[in-house]
Design an enzyme around this catalytic site. Structure first.
Site, PDB file in Angstrom:
ATOM      1  N   HIS A   1     -38.298   2.022 -20.517  1.00  0.00           N
ATOM      2  CA  HIS A   1     -39.519   2.066 -21.312  1.00  0.00           C
ATOM      3  C   HIS A   1     -40.343   3.308 -20.966  1.00  0.00           C
ATOM      4  O   HIS A   1     -40.912   3.408 -19.882  1.00  0.00           O
ATOM      5  CB  HIS A   1     -40.340   0.802 -21.032  1.00  0.00           C
TER       6      HIS A   1
ATOM      7  N   HIS B   1     -46.760   8.225 -25.978  1.00  0.00           N
ATOM      8  CA  HIS B   1     -46.906   6.839 -26.395  1.00  0.00           C
ATOM      9  C   HIS B   1     -47.881   6.692 -27.552  1.00  0.00           C
ATOM     10  O   HIS B   1     -47.717   5.820 -28.407  1.00  0.00           O
ATOM     11  CB  HIS B   1     -47.381   5.963 -25.234  1.00  0.00           C
TER      12      HIS B   1
END
Length: 330
Positions: free
Chosen positions: A36, A78
């Site tokens: 991630h 992100h």
């Protein structure tokens, strides 16, 4: 070079290529490990250092979230707001502004207001206060093309395929400002021969609109990210018309309380023909349910017992331990 010699040279190159050992494919007999934002529990997220460490720790896929620059280049961040993950505030204080992104009013610095050359001046920093900041200011922002090249290079160095799992961030917003993500994303994949059904690639999104459109534009597998509670069998069957899997919050699979009972989500998704990838496992106590007793490996093993097909983790080394895999870092 004379034609005959050129022909011989071409034949030699082809023969050499054929002699290269085939890379080990992404495993299919266990849940895949999805790093991630890279090994974001160990290094600032979405940096070459984080992605590289993730592969060294055993990740099967590295996950770049994609946003656009002012000049239409996809970069790994992100969010398009980068005040919390870079040193942009000190280098471009005058660029601070306020915007509405997908209904949320945000104040900060946004990638679409910077060219790639300007973003190259920035360095990443750790987003969370309780994680190490020892690497702040060291690593630049990578482009999607650089992430693809890195995955290929790391895979060849280790003799196994390293997949990429890009997420289109705020695709409707980017399209509305004239910087759609999908054309550049598909162009990069096609340039590397990755626009095929068996490519080690998943494209993910929280928006079903762009996934429905992508279904007709690419053969790459698609994953719909969901956090909705009413994930009924009928809804999952609808998702299966445009996606190959669902990415679900682990709290939809099993609630965090000590008497948690697993939901039907995994079984219902599998019945609909969908893969189930859970997000996001993190090792710090603030993120762990009490029933794991402070042991993040216990959470991984619970997800495996429940039958998930993939696990997103900030700590890919912990996920690997939960899968009983030997350490792979060199």
């Amino acid at each position: 070079m004379p034609p005959r010699r050129a022909l011989c040279f071409a034949v030699l190159l082809a023969a050499t290529a054929c002699m290269r050992p085939a890379l080990q494919p992404v495993p299919t007999d266990r849940p895949i490990i999805i790093a991630h934002r890279g090994a974001s529990g160990h290094r600032p997220e979405h940096t070459v250092a984080a992605y590289t460490l993730a592969v060294e720790m055993g990740a099967d896929f590295i996950e770049p979230d994609l946003v656009s620059t002012k000049d239409g280049v996809l970069v790994a961040r992100h969010e398009n707001e980068i005040g919390g993950t870079t040193d942009v505030a000190s280098k471009f204080p005058e660029r601070r502004t306020r915007k509405v992104v997908d209904g949320d009013t945000m104040t900060g610095w946004f990638t679409e207001d910077f060219t790639l050359a300007e973003l190259r001046m920035l360095r990443a920093r750790e987003r969370l206060s309780f994680r190490s900041h020892a690497y702040d200011g060291q690593f630049p922002i990578p482009t999607f093309d650089e992430v693809l090249a890195l995955a290929d290079s790391l895979g060849r160095a280790r003799g196994r395929v390293v997949g990429v799992y890009p997420e289109t961030k705020h695709p409707s917003y980017h399209r509305a400002i004239g910087l759609p993500l999908e054309p550049a994303l598909l162009a990069s994949l096609r340039a590397r021969g990755l626009d095929r059904r068996d490519a080690p690639v998943y494209i993910q999104s929280f928006e079903d609109g762009n996934l429905r459109a992508l279904r007709g534009q690419t053969r790459v597998r698609l994953v719909y990210l969901v956090s909705e509670r009413a994930l009924t069998p009928a809804r999952l069957r609808d998702i299966a018309t445009f996606a190959d899997g669902v990415g679900v919050n682990q709290r939809l699979v099993v609630a965090p309380d000590s008497a948690a009972v697993p939901s039907r989500v995994i079984r219902d998704a599998h019945d609909a023909g969908l893969k189930v990838h859970v997000w996001t496992l993190r090792s710090e106590p603030v993120f762990l349910a009490a029933r794991y007793g402070g042991d993040p490996v216990a959470e991984v093993r619970e997800m495996v017992r429940l039958g998930v097909d993939g696990i997103f983790g900030d700590f890919p080394d912990v996920v690997a331990r939960g899968l009983d895999l030997a350490p792979t870092r060199r």
